[in-house]
Design an enzyme around this catalytic site. Structure first.
Site, PDB file in Angstrom:
ATOM      1  CG  MET A   1      -1.751  -1.165   1.738  1.00 25.19           C
ATOM      2  SD  MET A   1      -2.915  -1.289   0.234  1.00 25.19           S
ATOM      3  CE  MET A   1      -2.814  -2.998   0.128  1.00 25.19           C
ATOM      4  CB  ILE A 427       6.664  -8.081  -2.088  1.00 25.67           C
ATOM      5  CG1 ILE A 427       7.104 -10.052  -1.635  1.00 25.67           C
ATOM      6  CG2 ILE A 427       8.298  -7.838  -2.787  1.00 25.67           C
ATOM      7  CD1 ILE A 427       7.181 -10.243  -2.087  1.00 25.67           C
ATOM      8  CD  GLU A 428       2.921  -1.971  -1.944  1.00 29.92           C
ATOM      9  OE1 GLU A 428       3.046  -1.101  -1.934  1.00 29.92           O
ATOM     10  OE2 GLU A 428       2.793  -2.715  -0.746  1.00 29.92           O
ATOM     11  CG  ASN A 429       9.851   1.541  -1.823  1.00 29.22           C
ATOM     12  OD1 ASN A 429      10.226   2.208  -2.928  1.00 29.22           O
ATOM     13  ND2 ASN A 429       8.803   2.436  -0.916  1.00 29.22           N
TER      14      ASN A 429
END
Length: 605
Positions: A1, A427-429
């Site tokens: 998010m 799983i982000e960024n």
């Protein structure tokens, strides 16, 4: 998010205090500070970057200092870095471009409450405006000027422009920082090969990296090959694991693959397959080169797992919107269940605390607090929980756990403490999604999680473009197949993706793109791909001002049901309350709706 999720619930706001760093008509790029609220122990601040330079900015960075003991605990709409009481906040991927005459803002929580930032710089120049300092030119290609059993010395040509110093990197790891054009890297092992690049830096940032140089420490046994490098798992079956590695220097007769002290394969090339293994077994290997004089030192270890792990039936999971207790005026979870009929929630977020240790938001214990109380209430009402790891911001387990085994061990602590039906890996960024070393660490760790918890479903959640997964998402899907990771569901987040006015159609387009990527990687039919898919939206107003109304969310839910998708979520229950015209908030949707309207729709999934 997106960054909204890192907001901390502020205390009752004191009257705002504006501390401008420059007159409004100053030329160049300026950064103006506003203390939007303060309370005894902390304050909420905001900087507004104004571009009066006459040309567009492609990125920005604001630096400032706080008094001794001061700290910035969190930030939104900016990436935070700390060095003592010096703080640097840079643009995130979506807000770096500032047109001439335009402006952009970010906010943060800092302490103590009566402190004020000082020494402000924006892009290396005073926040009051004036010429913007440019990053230095690229240093010359370094050369190795000497070596010992434990060190390598380098020198390089000076960079052009204003130079504060130079940083020496091995891969993406900073090894040393100097002010001159030479450096010695110490603490190395004997007869080791290392490759380095150099970047110059000043207040505006770093230069591009120089060309690389490789050097070997002394202490090698005469005639023995160098250590094989970059050992990786390239594939696996129910009974075998395949490896590859970089060639050793010197005279090489062949390579031996070891498991512990046992030779498992001997080959003449730089790849091998170890066979006759059991299904769903983890194995750890090292590689040594050899010739008539003897063997090299062992390579770094690599872990792989055979396929054949029992995969739970990809049956539909109940709709499970995100819920968090750490901020956003969390509602009574029992009240929401009774009002909507929802039976499952995705609890957010598990982050790292003091290394590879799991904690709620990286600070609250796994048991004994508000998070456990909410989970107990859900289960007492006959419901289930999904536990989400990671997210857009914060200190995550993926980068902090050094091996797949360590990552899986941290996840196991959460499973043992909470007893979830599903574990969701958000799983982000750049630290996880775009860092392929960390991606692989997580994927290999998930195989161990499945082996130890065959009845807990595994979900990976990641961002998307309107056409489907980005290159990083495609890579994750293909790598999961190559490593035989038993993922039950791939969930995309169709928001903050330039979705435009028709968020329903943009979401459908992204989901169809995900379907095609899963079919291509796994050889699945449409039905098989849909059965491994999920959608996690953002109710109401997104950070990019996209609007997903209750009616649109009903359309998206109907699409997910009609195609046989197996997961549906949204961000978040805390925001599932009306505040039309209120903007992007942590505790309401920013649009007209009834209380818990999105949750009630999701309960019908």
């Amino acid at each position: 998010m997106r960054p909204l999720r890192i907001l901390v619930a502020a205390a009752i706001a004191a009257s705002g205090v504006l501390l401008a760093s420059s007159p409004a008509n100053a030329a160049g790029v300026t950064a103006t500070f506003t203390k939007t609220s303060s309370w005894g122990s902390a304050f909420e601040g905001k900087y507004t970057i104004k571009n009066d330079s006459g040309s567009a900015l492609s990125n920005w960075k604001v630096e400032f200092d706080l008094p001794a003991g001061g700290n910035v605990s969190s930030a939104w709409d900016a990436s935070l870095a700390k060095s003592g009481t010096h703080f640097t906040l840079s643009n995130v991927g979506w807000n770096g471009n500032v047109p001439a005459g335009g402006s952009v803002s970010f906010g943060f929580i800092a302490s103590p409450g009566d402190s004020t930032p000082s020494g402000c710089k924006v892009n290396g120049a005073d926040c009051g405006g004036g010429p913007v300092e440019q990053v230095p030119g690229t240093p010359g290609v370094p050369i190795a000027t000497g070596a010992t059993n434990s060190s390598i010395s380098l020198s390089w040509g000076a960079s052009t422009g204003t130079v504060t110093g130079y940083r020496v990197y091995e891969g993406s790891t900073l090894k040393t920082t100097v002010t001159g054009t030479s450096a010695t890297i110490s603490g190395l092992g004997t007869c080791e090969t290392h490759s380095y690049t150099v970047k110059a830096y000043n207040g505006a940032g770093e230069s591009p990296a120089s060309g690389s140089v490789s050097a070997v420490t002394t202490g090698c046994t005469t005639g023995v090959p160098s250590t094989p490098a970059n050992v990786t798992v390239t594939g696996s079956t129910n009974s075998s694991i395949s490896l590859s590695w970089g060639a050793s220097t010197g005279t090489v007769t062949g390579y031996r693959v070891y498991e512990g002290t046992t030779v498992k394969a001997t080959v003449t090339g730089t790849s091998a397959t170890v066979s006759s293994l059991g299904t769903c077994e983890p194995h750890t290997y090292t590689v040594k080169a050899y010739n008539a004089q003897g063997e090299s030192a062992a390579s770094a270890v690599v872990t792989g797992t055979t396929t054949g792990c029992t995969n739970p039936d990809p049956a539909k999971m109940p709709g499970a919107p995100y819920y968090y207790t750490g901020w956003g005026n969390p509602p009574s979870i029992s009240t929401v269940m009774n009002a909507t009929g929802i039976k499952s929630f995705t609890m957010a977020f598990i982050l790292a605390q003091n290394g590879c240790n799991p904690a709620w938001d990286g600070q609250r214990p796994l048991t004994g607090g508000a998070d456990q109380a909410a989970i107990n209430a859900v289960k007492a009402a006959g419901g289930s929980v999904q536990i989400s790891f990671g997210g857009w911001s914060g200190n995550k387990l993926g980068p902090n756990c050094s091996t797949p085994d360590a990552f899986a061990g941290a996840v196991q602590k959460v499973i043992d403490a909470v007893g979830p039906a599903v574990v969701d890996f958000d799983i982000e960024n750049t630290d996880e999604f775009e860092n392929y070393t960390v991606q692989d660490r997580i994927l290999n760790g998930l195989k161990i999680v499945r082996q130890k918890n065959p009845n807990v479903k595994i979900v990976v959640t990641f961002g998307t473009a309107t056409s489907g997964p980005t290159s990083h998402g495609i890579r994750l899907i293909n790598q999961a197949k190559a490593l035989a990771v038993p993922i039950d569901n791939y969930t995309i987040m169709p928001f903050d993706f330039s979705g435009g006015a028709n968020m329903y159609q943009s979401t459908v387009n992204a989901a169809e793109g995900l379907k095609n990527a899963l079919k291509s990687a796994n050889g699945w039919t449409d039905a098989q791909a849909y059965a491994h898919m999920g959608i996690s939206g953002m109710n109401g107003l997104s950070d990019q001002q996209e609007v997903t109304s209750p009616a649109t969310w009903q359309q998206i839910t109907d699409y997910a049901k009609s195609k046989g998708l197996t997961r549906l979520a949204f961000w978040s229950v805390n925001r599932d309350r009306p505040c039309p015209g209120g903007g992007v908030q942590e505790n309401c949707s920013g649009v007209a709706q009834t209380d818990w309207e999105y949750t009630k729709i999701t309960a019908g999934f």
